[in-house]
Design a protein around this motif. Structure first.
Motif, mmCIF file in Angstrom:
data_model
loop_
_atom_site.group_PDB
_atom_site.id
_atom_site.type_symbol
_atom_site.label_atom_id
_atom_site.label_comp_id
_atom_site.label_asym_id
_atom_site.label_seq_id
_atom_site.Cartn_x
_atom_site.Cartn_y
_atom_site.Cartn_z
ATOM 1 N N ASP A 147 30.815 0.663 53.795
ATOM 2 C CA ASP A 147 31.096 -0.747 53.504
ATOM 3 C C ASP A 147 30.223 -1.680 54.343
ATOM 4 O O ASP A 147 30.048 -2.851 53.996
ATOM 5 N N ASP A 148 29.689 -1.168 55.435
ATOM 6 C CA ASP A 148 28.826 -1.956 56.304
ATOM 7 C C ASP A 148 27.371 -1.794 55.869
ATOM 8 O O ASP A 148 26.577 -1.091 56.490
ATOM 9 N N ASP A 149 27.020 -2.421 54.743
ATOM 10 C CA ASP A 149 25.653 -2.401 54.214
ATOM 11 C C ASP A 149 25.161 -0.967 53.998
ATOM 12 O O ASP A 149 24.039 -0.627 54.322
ATOM 13 N N PHE A 150 26.060 -0.116 53.484
ATOM 14 C CA PHE A 150 25.710 1.261 53.107
ATOM 15 C C PHE A 150 25.079 2.017 54.280
ATOM 16 O O PHE A 150 23.992 2.593 54.163
ATOM 17 N N ASN A 151 25.793 2.003 55.410
ATOM 18 C CA ASN A 151 25.254 2.640 56.618
ATOM 19 C C ASN A 151 25.409 4.153 56.502
ATOM 20 O O ASN A 151 26.346 4.761 57.028
ATOM 21 N N ALA A 152 24.452 4.765 55.822
ATOM 22 C CA ALA A 152 24.519 6.193 55.515
ATOM 23 C C ALA A 152 24.479 7.059 56.768
ATOM 24 O O ALA A 152 25.077 8.136 56.799
ATOM 25 N N GLN A 153 23.762 6.606 57.798
ATOM 26 C CA GLN A 153 23.672 7.426 59.007
ATOM 27 C C GLN A 153 25.021 7.548 59.711
ATOM 28 O O GLN A 153 25.389 8.628 60.179
ATOM 29 N N ASN A 154 25.754 6.463 59.787
ATOM 30 C CA ASN A 154 27.104 6.533 60.362
ATOM 31 C C ASN A 154 28.046 7.309 59.448
ATOM 32 O O ASN A 154 28.926 8.031 59.913
#
Length: 468
Positions: A362-369
């Protein structure tokens, strides 16, 4: 609460679609004169992942991505190959569909081609002329960039700086045709023996920028939710799209502008380009590399960050994906002796991890997290699958959650992860690594296969394998 980084405002904003539950998204596609390179693939994978996440969150996504099937590069390549421009386009559109399918990119809702929309392009240009935003000059039609008061806002560049840059890149013949160096072409007069269409300004073909304005508004409306593409398209392509579209319609063109980061190549971290000789196509990569590994590498990096395409990162992606596959296999194996019932404490932990995944994306598509959360789920799964007694509902909950979350990244999990063709492909990759004296990669592939129950035997006649 889902937030996206809007390039136009240079800040994260709460996402709200124009129509509840529906997202209209346009992503610039490739110019189809060659196989797609990993820069093209990065953009396609990034926005496919974003699309999958929106669908996971319950949205219906109308996803339009075009093919530019006529321009200078197309004409040059067709002439060199002794075929027509449409034949060249057909060849590489088919290759695009094959290569993107290999890395599990879902087809767009609509894949329009520029040449299918020539009448609409001509009508669009005529409206701009009628409104005073465009002018004809010796068979060409140009857009008066300075007349559009917001020109330069997307790329955050003052118009005077744009004028200086444009003056340095316009040849004398084109300079004489233009009222202003920063004006850009909407229609180009045809050269002898060049593919062309008839228009009110003579035989010619569309400019690059006008194509996307026409196709996006045709299929998604004058204003739509998201316009996406690579960072290299911010200027001039997307800047020009805004100017053209808003001048014609009088409406805001797109509510959110999303741009993915560049791909760099090798341990030197050079930006990929033909001039540097480090141009790599997906068509060639997937001959020796499992497409799922390429997908995993690209999809699990936050879309705005640059990606380093290097041997080290390929090895890391291979290992990380294998750990997930192994955990999935361990859980599946334990279903055989699982008891009826469920372990509520463990399922609560699984639900908490799923919520953490959602918060990251949900946070700008933070895929790494988000993928870090998946690794925590893998760790929990491995601990649980090693217990003396396990329960069916708990195992099934872990399996479905693991599949659901990695599915957003376009990764398919299965128990038998390697068929014979995949094994042969990995052996070829290992042999190439050994030839290049890359023994770290060679050993890593051997270990990866061993985890899958595949034993390699190197003989004078070549590498053989057997399944334990």
């Amino acid at each position: 609460m889902l937030k996206v980084y809007n390039t136009l405002t240079r800040q994260k904003e709460i996402f709200k679609s124009l129509e509840p539950g529906v997202i209209n998204m346009y992503v610039c596609g490739p110019t189809v004169y060659n196989y797609i390179h990993i820069g093209n693939a990065r953009s396609a994978i990034a926005f496919d992942t974003i699309r999958r996440y929106f669908e996971f969150r319950g949205y219906s996504v109308n996803y339009v991505s075009n093919f530019t099937d006529v321009d200078d590069k197309m004409i040059k390549a067709a002439n060199e190959q002794g075929i027509t421009v449409p034949q060249l386009a057909d060849k590489f559109i088919a290759a695009f569909m094959e290569d993107t399918q290999a890395v599990n990119i879902e087809p767009a809702t609509k894949h329009p081609r520029a040449t299918e929309n020539i009448p609409e392009i001509i009508d669009f240009i005529q409206v701009l002329i009628d409104k005073g935003y465009a002018y004809e000059s010796d068979g060409d039609v140009y857009y008066r960039a300075r007349k559009f008061k917001h020109y330069g806002e997307l790329s955050d560049q003052p118009i005077d700086e744009l004028e200086v840059g444009a003056s340095q890149h316009v040849d004398d013949q084109e300079f004489d045709k233009k009222e202003d160096p920063i004006d850009f072409a909407l229609w180009k007069a045809a050269k002898p023996k060049e593919i062309n269409w008839q228009s009110p300004w003579g035989a010619g073909r569309p400019g690059w920028h006008i194509e996307c304005s026409v196709m996006s508004t045709k299929y998604l409306g004058d204003t739509f939710d998201i316009h996406g593409g690579g960072q290299d398209l911010e200027f001039p392509h997307h800047e020009n799209e805004i100017a053209q579209s808003e001048a014609k319609t009088g409406q805001k063109f797109a509510n959110y502008w999303l741009h993915n980061g560049f791909v760099t190549v090798g341990d030197e971290n050079e930006k990929m380009s033909k001039s540097l000789g480090n141009f790599v196509t997906v068509h060639d990569i997937i001959k020796t590399l499992d497409p799922q590994i390429l997908r995993f590498l690209m999809a699990t990096t936050q879309y705005r960050r640059p990606i380093q395409y290097s041997q080290k990162n390929i090895i890391d992606a291979t290992n990380n994906l294998q750990h997930i596959q192994t955990a999935f296999g361990n859980l599946t194996y334990r279903l055989k002796d699982a008891l009826a019932g469920k372990d509520n404490k463990v399922l609560v932990q699984v639900a908490e991890l799923r919520n953490q995944f959602v918060a990251a994306m949900d946070d700008d598509f933070n895929a790494q997290n988000a993928i870090a959360v998946v690794y925590e789920l893998v760790k929990l799964s491995n601990i649980y699958s090693q217990q003396k007694q396990v329960t069916q509902q708990t195992i099934q909950g872990m399996l479905s959650t693991l599949q659901e979350l990695v599915g957003i990244f376009g990764i398919k999990l299965s128990v038998n992860t390697l068929d014979d063709s995949a094994i042969e492909q990995l052996i070829k990759q290992r042999n190439a690594a050994r030839d290049n004296k890359d023994f770290q990669l060679s050993d890593q592939i051997r270990d990866q296969l061993k985890e899958q129950g595949i034993v390699l035997e190197d003989t004078p006649q070549g590498t053989r394998y057997r399944k334990e």
